[in-house]
Design a protein around this motif. Structure first.
Motif, PDB file in Angstrom:
ATOM      1  N   GLY A   5      69.967  59.082   4.536  1.00  0.00           N
ATOM      2  CA  GLY A   5      68.937  58.188   5.892  1.00  0.00           C
ATOM      3  C   GLY A   5      68.261  57.133   5.518  1.00  0.00           C
ATOM      4  O   GLY A   5      68.493  56.200   4.691  1.00  0.00           O
ATOM      5  N   SER A   6      67.861  56.634   6.925  1.00  0.00           N
ATOM      6  CA  SER A   6      67.085  55.502   7.124  1.00  0.00           C
ATOM      7  C   SER A   6      65.712  55.518   6.491  1.00  0.00           C
ATOM      8  O   SER A   6      65.316  56.710   5.891  1.00  0.00           O
ATOM      9  N   ALA A   7      64.929  54.108   6.921  1.00  0.00           N
ATOM     10  CA  ALA A   7      63.707  54.077   6.378  1.00  0.00           C
ATOM     11  C   ALA A   7      62.567  55.948   7.387  1.00  0.00           C
ATOM     12  O   ALA A   7      61.993  56.525   6.320  1.00  0.00           O
ATOM     13  N   PHE A   8      63.129  56.238   7.792  1.00  0.00           N
ATOM     14  CA  PHE A   8      62.290  57.176   8.749  1.00  0.00           C
ATOM     15  C   PHE A   8      62.698  57.946   9.583  1.00  0.00           C
ATOM     16  O   PHE A   8      61.704  59.013  10.298  1.00  0.00           O
ATOM     17  N   ALA A   9      63.656  58.316   8.807  1.00  0.00           N
ATOM     18  CA  ALA A   9      64.361  59.481   9.700  1.00  0.00           C
ATOM     19  C   ALA A   9      64.142  60.779   8.634  1.00  0.00           C
ATOM     20  O   ALA A   9      63.096  60.970   7.732  1.00  0.00           O
ATOM     21  N   LYS A  10      63.773  61.888   9.052  1.00  0.00           N
ATOM     22  CA  LYS A  10      63.184  62.056   9.116  1.00  0.00           C
ATOM     23  C   LYS A  10      64.304  64.161   8.964  1.00  0.00           C
ATOM     24  O   LYS A  10      63.866  65.313   8.289  1.00  0.00           O
ATOM     25  N   THR A  11      65.859  64.449   8.767  1.00  0.00           N
ATOM     26  CA  THR A  11      65.989  65.301   8.644  1.00  0.00           C
ATOM     27  C   THR A  11      67.026  64.594   7.825  1.00  0.00           C
ATOM     28  O   THR A  11      67.990  65.509   7.521  1.00  0.00           O
ATOM     29  N   TYR A  12      67.352  63.455   7.554  1.00  0.00           N
ATOM     30  CA  TYR A  12      68.073  62.965   6.083  1.00  0.00           C
ATOM     31  C   TYR A  12      66.934  62.242   5.103  1.00  0.00           C
ATOM     32  O   TYR A  12      65.959  61.784   5.473  1.00  0.00           O
ATOM     33  N   PHE A  13      67.498  62.467   3.647  1.00  0.00           N
ATOM     34  CA  PHE A  13      66.448  62.053   2.810  1.00  0.00           C
ATOM     35  C   PHE A  13      67.059  60.214   3.066  1.00  0.00           C
ATOM     36  O   PHE A  13      67.585  59.802   2.956  1.00  0.00           O
ATOM     37  N   ASN A  14      65.853  59.666   2.023  1.00  0.00           N
ATOM     38  CA  ASN A  14      66.051  58.486   1.352  1.00  0.00           C
ATOM     39  C   ASN A  14      67.997  57.441   1.292  1.00  0.00           C
ATOM     40  O   ASN A  14      68.309  58.570   0.269  1.00  0.00           O
ATOM     41  N   THR A  15      68.186  56.755   0.916  1.00  0.00           N
ATOM     42  CA  THR A  15      69.558  56.369   1.661  1.00  0.00           C
ATOM     43  C   THR A  15      69.516  55.937  -0.581  1.00  0.00           C
ATOM     44  O   THR A  15      68.806  54.787  -0.769  1.00  0.00           O
ATOM     45  N   ASN A  16      69.336  57.582  -1.209  1.00  0.00           N
ATOM     46  CA  ASN A  16      69.463  56.884  -2.505  1.00  0.00           C
ATOM     47  C   ASN A  16      70.493  57.520  -2.949  1.00  0.00           C
ATOM     48  O   ASN A  16      70.923  58.238  -2.827  1.00  0.00           O
ATOM     49  N   ALA A  17      70.856  57.558  -4.791  1.00  0.00           N
ATOM     50  CA  ALA A  17      72.507  58.363  -5.347  1.00  0.00           C
ATOM     51  C   ALA A  17      71.964  57.262  -6.874  1.00  0.00           C
ATOM     52  O   ALA A  17      71.151  57.269  -7.367  1.00  0.00           O
ATOM     53  N   LEU A  18      72.850  58.690  -7.174  1.00  0.00           N
ATOM     54  CA  LEU A  18      72.726  58.691  -8.941  1.00  0.00           C
ATOM     55  C   LEU A  18      74.717  58.514  -8.857  1.00  0.00           C
ATOM     56  O   LEU A  18      75.303  58.924  -7.986  1.00  0.00           O
ATOM     57  N   ILE A  19      75.184  58.225 -10.161  1.00  0.00           N
ATOM     58  CA  ILE A  19      76.442  57.104  -9.753  1.00  0.00           C
ATOM     59  C   ILE A  19      76.492  57.673 -11.287  1.00  0.00           C
ATOM     60  O   ILE A  19      75.496  57.308 -12.365  1.00  0.00           O
ATOM     61  N   TYR A  20      77.459  58.347 -11.900  1.00  0.00           N
ATOM     62  CA  TYR A  20      78.240  59.510 -12.386  1.00  0.00           C
ATOM     63  C   TYR A  20      79.066  58.266 -13.807  1.00  0.00           C
ATOM     64  O   TYR A  20      80.012  58.180 -12.914  1.00  0.00           O
ATOM     65  N   ALA A  21      78.533  58.148 -14.771  1.00  0.00           N
ATOM     66  CA  ALA A  21      79.747  57.135 -15.155  1.00  0.00           C
ATOM     67  C   ALA A  21      79.787  57.950 -16.104  1.00  0.00           C
ATOM     68  O   ALA A  21      78.905  58.119 -17.384  1.00  0.00           O
ATOM     69  N   ASP A  22      80.930  58.490 -17.001  1.00  0.00           N
ATOM     70  CA  ASP A  22      81.321  59.403 -18.290  1.00  0.00           C
ATOM     71  C   ASP A  22      80.051  59.944 -17.757  1.00  0.00           C
ATOM     72  O   ASP A  22      80.141  60.988 -17.624  1.00  0.00           O
ATOM     73  N   HIS A  23      79.747  60.455 -19.423  1.00  0.00           N
ATOM     74  CA  HIS A  23      78.604  61.670 -18.882  1.00  0.00           C
ATOM     75  C   HIS A  23      77.003  60.976 -18.938  1.00  0.00           C
ATOM     76  O   HIS A  23      76.254  61.668 -19.632  1.00  0.00           O
ATOM     77  N   ASN A  24      77.177  59.753 -18.478  1.00  0.00           N
ATOM     78  CA  ASN A  24      75.856  59.129 -18.601  1.00  0.00           C
ATOM     79  C   ASN A  24      74.915  59.223 -16.746  1.00  0.00           C
ATOM     80  O   ASN A  24      76.520  59.232 -15.599  1.00  0.00           O
ATOM     81  N   THR A  25      74.280  59.426 -16.445  1.00  0.00           N
ATOM     82  CA  THR A  25      74.201  58.894 -14.696  1.00  0.00           C
ATOM     83  C   THR A  25      72.765  58.382 -15.148  1.00  0.00           C
ATOM     84  O   THR A  25      71.846  57.839 -15.421  1.00  0.00           O
ATOM     85  N   LEU A  26      72.955  57.130 -13.281  1.00  0.00           N
ATOM     86  CA  LEU A  26      72.276  55.972 -13.216  1.00  0.00           C
ATOM     87  C   LEU A  26      71.058  56.915 -11.725  1.00  0.00           C
ATOM     88  O   LEU A  26      72.297  56.887 -10.904  1.00  0.00           O
TER      89      LEU A  26
END
Ligand SMILES: O=c1ccn([C@@H]2O[C@@H]3COP(=O)(O)O[C@H]3[C@H]2O)c(=O)[nH]1
Ligand SMILES: [Zn+2]
Ligand SMILES: [Zn+2]
Length: 238
Positions: A5-26
């Motif tokens: 979601g955008s900064a002010f969206a209420k039905t979506y969370f903020n645009t953030n992500a988890l990136i999985y690489a091998d067995h690690n998480t960013l």
């Protein structure tokens, strides 16, 4: 995707992500809603190995205080924080210091293992995951960085339309996938609009997925040409 979601969206969370690489998480950006989104996904903070920050707006860093406190006082950990060098001082002085500063913790380094990364240079973040931060325009005189991962996956921060960059990434640099912020209704002003993205050459649009959209997104289903929406709480493999 922790959120789309955008900064002010209420039905979506903020645009953030988890990136999985091998067995690690960013964790890629940590906005206000990141802790709740992680909780809903059942992802414990202790499984996050590193954090990467694009720019200093609350939907991208507003969850950092909770992350820092819980990592330190609940998990006894100091996670790696990758941050483009020009953002490090403002992140502490202009944002986190107000909440995190206390006698025994006078600096950002007391909460995070800070690793400064250089815009325009490639840095290995985790085994199998390299990033090139690319400075992109968002707010005048405010540093903001998009990221090119493993030379093939471009993840925009919030950015003002930059067709030259997008064409260069696809036509010259072999970028295969673009996750791009998208303001559905013009004017964009500090963001890129759907109409602007629809003006790109088809081979560029074919690689674009739309994120950072507002609550009206359902009205735009089927109106984005060949570009697809990124959906929150889904995992994508590239
Ligand atoms: O000069 C400005 C600064 C900010 N804003 C709004 O505040 C929001 C902050 O988060 P964001 O960067 O995701 O989106 C921004 C815009 O929605 C704006 O419209 N004009
Ligand atoms: Zn934003
Ligand atoms: Zn922003």
């Amino acid at each position: 995707m922790l959120g789309t979601g955008s900064a002010f969206a209420k039905t979506y969370f903020n645009t953030n992500a988890l990136i999985y690489a091998d067995h690690n998480t960013l964790l890629l950006d940590c906005g206000i809603t990141a802790p709740l989104s992680l909780h809903q996904l059942g992802k414990p903070l202790s499984e996050i190995d590193a954090v990467l920050i694009s720019h200093i707006h609350a939907d991208h860093i507003g969850g950092m205080e909770e992350l820092a406190f819980r990592m330190k006082f609940v998990h006894g950990r100091r996670p790696v924080l990758y941050i483009p060098e020009p953002l490090a001082q403002p992140l502490w002085d202009s944002s986190l210091k107000g909440g995190l500063l206390q006698d025994e913790c006078p600096s950002l380094d007391d909460y995070f293992d800070v690793r400064l990364i250089r815009p325009g240079a490639k840095t290995e973040l985790l085994p199998g995951l390299a990033v090139e931060p690319i400075q992109t325009a968002h707010i005048p005189n405010k540093n903001s960085y998009s990221f090119l991962f493993n030379a093939t996956f471009f993840y925009s921060a919030d950015l003002i339309f930059n067709p030259e960059l997008l064409r260069n990434l696809v036509e010259e640099r072999g970028c295969e996938t673009i996750f791009h912020d998208c303001q559905l209704k013009p004017p964009g002003i500090v963001h890129t609009t759907l109409d602007e993205l629809l003006s790109l050459p088809l081979p560029v649009q074919e690689r674009i997925w739309l994120m950072h959209y507002d609550d009206t997104k359902p009205q735009y289903e089927g109106k984005t040409g060949v570009m697809r929406f990124v959906e929150q709480h889904r995992r994508y493999r590239f």
